[in-house]
Design a protein around this motif. Structure first.
Motif, short mmCIF file in Angstrom:
data_model
loop_
_atom_site.label_atom_id
_atom_site.label_comp_id
_atom_site.label_asym_id
_atom_site.label_seq_id
_atom_site.Cartn_x
_atom_site.Cartn_y
_atom_site.Cartn_z
N GLU A 468 -4.91 -2.55 14.63
CA GLU A 468 -5.54 -3.40 13.61
C GLU A 468 -5.65 -2.67 12.27
OE1 GLU A 468 -8.43 -6.09 16.53
OE2 GLU A 468 -9.28 -4.39 15.42
N LYS A 469 -5.98 -1.37 12.34
CA LYS A 469 -6.09 -0.59 11.12
C LYS A 469 -4.72 -0.45 10.44
CE LYS A 469 -8.12 3.76 9.50
NZ LYS A 469 -8.75 5.02 9.94
N THR A 470 -3.67 -0.24 11.21
CA THR A 470 -2.32 -0.12 10.67
C THR A 470 -1.88 -1.43 10.02
OG1 THR A 470 -1.83 1.45 12.44
CG2 THR A 470 0.05 0.54 11.23
N ALA A 471 -2.16 -2.57 10.69
CA ALA A 471 -1.78 -3.88 10.14
C ALA A 471 -2.53 -4.17 8.84
CB ALA A 471 -2.07 -4.97 11.17
N ARG A 472 -3.81 -3.79 8.76
CA ARG A 472 -4.59 -4.01 7.53
C ARG A 472 -4.03 -3.20 6.37
NH1 ARG A 472 -8.69 -1.22 5.51
NH2 ARG A 472 -9.09 -0.11 7.45
N LYS A 473 -3.66 -1.93 6.64
CA LYS A 473 -3.09 -1.10 5.57
C LYS A 473 -1.76 -1.63 5.11
CE LYS A 473 -5.38 3.29 6.63
NZ LYS A 473 -5.20 4.70 7.01
N ARG A 474 -0.97 -2.15 6.07
CA ARG A 474 0.34 -2.69 5.71
C ARG A 474 0.18 -3.91 4.79
NH1 ARG A 474 2.09 -3.67 10.54
NH2 ARG A 474 2.89 -1.57 10.89
N ARG A 475 -0.80 -4.75 5.10
CA ARG A 475 -1.04 -5.94 4.25
C ARG A 475 -1.49 -5.52 2.85
NH1 ARG A 475 -3.51 -7.92 9.02
NH2 ARG A 475 -5.59 -7.38 8.17
N THR A 476 -2.33 -4.50 2.76
CA THR A 476 -2.81 -4.02 1.46
C THR A 476 -1.68 -3.46 0.62
OG1 THR A 476 -4.93 -3.47 2.52
CG2 THR A 476 -4.51 -2.54 0.34
N LEU A 477 -0.78 -2.68 1.25
CA LEU A 477 0.35 -2.10 0.52
C LEU A 477 1.31 -3.18 0.05
CD1 LEU A 477 1.03 1.05 2.72
CD2 LEU A 477 0.15 1.03 0.39
N THR A 478 1.49 -4.20 0.88
CA THR A 478 2.37 -5.31 0.50
C THR A 478 1.83 -6.03 -0.73
OG1 THR A 478 3.00 -5.58 2.82
CG2 THR A 478 3.50 -7.41 1.31
N LYS A 479 0.52 -6.29 -0.75
CA LYS A 479 -0.11 -6.94 -1.92
C LYS A 479 0.03 -6.06 -3.15
CE LYS A 479 -3.60 -9.61 0.60
NZ LYS A 479 -5.06 -9.76 0.83
N LEU A 480 -0.11 -4.76 -2.97
CA LEU A 480 -0.01 -3.84 -4.09
C LEU A 480 1.40 -3.82 -4.67
CD1 LEU A 480 -1.62 -1.78 -5.75
CD2 LEU A 480 -0.90 -0.02 -4.13
N ARG A 481 2.42 -3.81 -3.82
CA ARG A 481 3.81 -3.80 -4.29
C ARG A 481 4.14 -5.10 -5.02
NH1 ARG A 481 4.95 -1.34 0.74
NH2 ARG A 481 5.57 -3.36 1.59
N LEU A 482 3.68 -6.21 -4.45
CA LEU A 482 3.98 -7.51 -5.07
C LEU A 482 3.28 -7.69 -6.41
CD1 LEU A 482 3.88 -9.86 -1.96
CD2 LEU A 482 5.87 -9.15 -3.27
N PHE A 484 3.31 -5.75 -8.87
CA PHE A 484 4.14 -5.24 -9.94
C PHE A 484 5.38 -6.08 -10.18
CE2 PHE A 484 1.75 -1.54 -8.51
CZ PHE A 484 1.25 -1.06 -9.72
N VAL A 485 5.59 -7.10 -9.37
CA VAL A 485 6.75 -7.97 -9.51
C VAL A 485 6.44 -9.05 -10.54
CG1 VAL A 485 8.34 -9.53 -8.33
CG2 VAL A 485 7.45 -7.52 -7.15
N LYS A 486 7.40 -9.31 -11.47
CA LYS A 486 7.19 -10.32 -12.50
C LYS A 486 7.28 -11.71 -11.87
CE LYS A 486 8.69 -11.63 -17.10
NZ LYS A 486 9.64 -11.38 -18.20
N LYS A 487 6.23 -12.48 -12.10
CA LYS A 487 6.17 -13.83 -11.51
C LYS A 487 6.89 -14.82 -12.42
CE LYS A 487 3.25 -12.24 -8.41
NZ LYS A 487 3.07 -10.89 -8.96
#
Length: 496
Positions: A468-482, A484-487
Motif C-alpha cells: 500500500e505504501k509503495t502504491a501511494r508513493k507511485r501515485r504521488t510521483l505520477t502526479k508530480l511528473r504530470l 510539468f506537462v503542458k496541458k
C-alpha cells in the motif's frame, strides 16, 4: 405486559421534541379520567354552576332544541335550587359561545324564577351575547319584550355591538327611533354613547355628520368635539383632525389637553409608520402649539411620548423625559412606570427595571402590579432569554400575593424546555399542581442549538502495509511528473 405497553406509549417519536413532564406525570394522566362528576360540595362554587348550565345549553343547541319552554323546563328540573346572580349569568354567557338561541330559554328560565328579577344590567349581558353573534333580531325581540326593564346599559351595549358589527348607518338610525321603538331617552348622554362607539371604531365621518345634523336639537359641547377629534386621530387622518380643531377654535370652543394628546398620538403613529427619524421634530411642533394656545401638558402627554420612544427602543430618552416631568408640574402614574419597566427589561437593563418596580411600589401604585403587568414583564424577559431573572420576577410576583395562572406557568415551562432544561419545567409543573392549577401534559420543541448532538467517532489510524505504501508513493510521483506537462487549452478557437 403492562410495563411494556406503558414503555411503548411513553417513548418519544421525535428526538427534537422534549416533554416538560417525567414519566411519572404521564402515568398519572393515563389513569385519571378527563370527565369528573360534580359532587354536592361543588354546587357552592359559581364556576362549577356556570359550567354545568353552559354544558346544558350547548348540548341543547347541538341536539337542535330551540323551544324556550322546553329549555326552561329542563333548567328548572336540574338547577331549581340555585339562586341566580349577575356574575353567575355573565360567566355562563361568556363560556357559552356555541349555545346560540338556546340562551333565550336561559333568559326565560331566569324570568320565571321567583327569587330573581331582571335588571338593566342583566339584560345588557344578553344584548352583548347576541351582539357578538350579530343576531340583532333576537336583541330586538329581547328589548321589546322587556321594554320596562331595558335602560341606559342596554342601549350602550346595543350601540357598541352595532358598530363592532360594521353597521354605522344602523347606529345613526338607532338614535332617531330609540325613543319610539325601545323607550330609551334621547338626550346628550345617549348621543355621546353613539359618538364614542363610532369614533373608537374609525367611523368619525358618520359621527361628524350626525353632530352637524343634530346641532339644532342638541348643541355640541367641548366633550363632543374632543370625541370627534379622537375619532379622526384613531383613523390616522391627521389633516381632518386639525381641520376640525381649527373649526372648533373659530367657533369659540377651547381645545383641551385630551384633544391635543390624541393629535400627538396620531402624529407619533404616522411617524413610526412612515419616517421614525421625524418623530422628535413633529412632536415638538404639537408641543409648541400647546404652549402657544395656553394648553398645559398632563401625565397623558408624557405617557404618549414615552410610549412611542420606547417603541423606537430609545429607552434613555424616555428616562430623561420621565426625569423632567416635574418641570411641568406632572407626576408619573402607573402607566408611566409600566411602560418604562417593560422598556428597561427589553433593553436588558435588568437592574434598572427592578429599581423602577421598587419606585412604582413606593409611589403608591403597588395595586397596579397585577397578574397582567407581571405576565408582561415575564414575557419580555423570556423573549430576551433572561430566564433566571424571569424566575426572580416570578418569585416577586408570588411575594406580592399574586397567584399565577395557567398562562404564566405555561410560558415559563415552554421557555425552559426550549433550552432543554426539563428539570426546571418539572419543578414549575409540580408547583402548579400543588397550587391547584390544572395543567395538561404537553410536548415542547427544543431549539436545535440546545439539543444533544452525537459525538463524531474518531477513526483510528491504520498502519499501511508495504504494498500500500509503495502504491501511494507511485501515485504521488505520477502526479508530480504530470504537473510539468503542458496541458492543451480547451475550447480555444481562432479569432477572425
Amino acid at each position: 405486559m403492562l410495563r411494556r405497553l406503558l414503555t411503548h406509549s411513553l417513548s418519544p417519536q421525535n428526538p427534537s421534541l422534549s416533554s416538560r413532564f417525567t414519566p411519572t406525570h404521564y402515568l398519572k394522566s393515563l389513569f385519571y379520567s378527563s370527565t369528573t362528576t360534580t359532587s354536592i360540595d361543588d354546587w357552592d362554587n359559581p364556576a362549577t354552576i356556570s359550567h354545568s348550565i353552559s354544558t346544558e345549553l350547548t348540548n341543547s343547541s347541538t341536539l337542535g332544541i330551540q323551544d324556550t319552554d322546553t329549555i326552561s323546563t329542563s333548567l328548572q328540573l336540574q338547577f331549581s335550587h340555585i339562586k341566580p346572580t349577575p356574575p353567575l349569568i355573565l360567566s355562563t354567557l361568556n363560556i357559552s359561545p356555541d349555545a346560540g338561541r338556546t340562551v333565550l330559554g336561559f333568559h326565560h328560565w331566569l324570568a320565571k324564577k321567583p327569587n330573581f328579577t331582571h335588571s338593566d344590567e342583566t339584560l345588557s349581558f344578553f344584548v352583548d351575547y347576541f351582539g357578538r353573534r350579530k343576531d340583532f333580531k333576537a336583541i330586538d325581540d329581547l328589548i321589546t319584550s322587556n321594554i320596562h326593564v331595558a335602560g341606559f346599559k342596554c342601549f350602550q351595549s346595543l350601540a357598541n355591538r352595532l358598530v363592532k358589527a360594521g353597521r354605522p348607518t344602523q347606529v345613526v338610525g338607532l338614535f332617531e327611533r330609540m325613543e319610539r321603538d325601545y323607550g330609551f331617552k334621547k338626550d346628550k348622554a345617549s348621543l355621546k354613547v353613539i359618538l364614542e362607539a363610532l369614533c373608537v371604531d374609525g367611523y368619525a365621518s358618520y359621527a361628524e355628520n350626525m353632530v352637524k345634523s343634530l346641532a339644532h336639537v342638541i348643541f355640541p359641547d367641548e366633550g363632543i368635539c374632543d370625541l370627534l377629534i379622537k375619532g379622526w386621530c384613531s383613523d390616522s387622518k391627521l389633516d381632518e383632525a386639525r381641520r376640525l380643531a381649527g373649526e372648533m377654535y373659530r367657533g369659540g370652543f377651547e381645545i383641551g389637553t385630551a384633544a391635543y394628546n390624541d393629535i400627538l398620538q396620531c402624529v407619533c403613529h404616522l411617524c413610526l409608520e412612515k419616517d421614525p427619524f421625524r418623530l422628535k421634530e413633529e412632536t415638538d411642533k404639537v408641543l409648541v402649539d400647546m404652549e402657544v394656545n395656553g394648553v398645559p401638558r398632563n401625565v397623558g402627554t408624557f405617557n404618549v411620548m414615552i410610549d412611542n420612544l420606547c417603541k423606537l427602543r430609545k429607552t434613555q430618552e424616555a428616562l430623561d423625559l420621565y426625569d423632567r416631568m416635574g418641570e411641568w408640574g406632572c407626576h408619573p402614574n402607573a402607566e408611566t412606570y409600566l411602560l418604562l419597566i417593560r422598556s428597561l427589561y427589553l433593553a436588558a437593563r435588568i437592574g434598572e427595571g427592578d429599581e423602577m418596580i421598587s419606585r412604582m411600589k413606593s409611589a403608591g401604585f403597588a395595586d397596579d402590579l397585577d397578574i397582567k403587568a407581571y405576565y408582561g414583564f415575564l414575557k419580555v424577559l423570556c423573549g430576551i432569554q433572561r430566564l433566571e431573572h424571569a424566575m426572580s420576577v416570578f418569585k416577586k410576583m408570588k411575594q406580592d400575593k399574586i397567584k399565577p395562572g395557567v398562562k404564566t406557568y405555561d410560558l415559563l415551562m415552554r421557555k425552559w424546555c426550549e433550552i432543554n432544561r426539563v428539570d426546571k419545567a418539572n419543578v414549575l409543573f409540580k408547583q402548579a399542581v400543588n397550587n391547584g392549577i390544572s395543567l395538561e401534559p404537553t410536548k415542547y420543541r427544543v431549539l436545535y442549538k440546545f439539543t444533544k448532538k452525537p459525538k463524531a467517532e474518531k477513526k483510528e489510524k491504520k498502519r499501511e502495509t508495504l504494498p500500500e505504501k509503495t502504491a501511494r508513493k507511485r501515485r504521488t510521483l505520477t502526479k508530480l511528473r504530470l504537473s510539468f506537462v503542458k496541458k492543451p487549452k480547451k475550447m480555444m478557437r481562432r479569432a477572425y
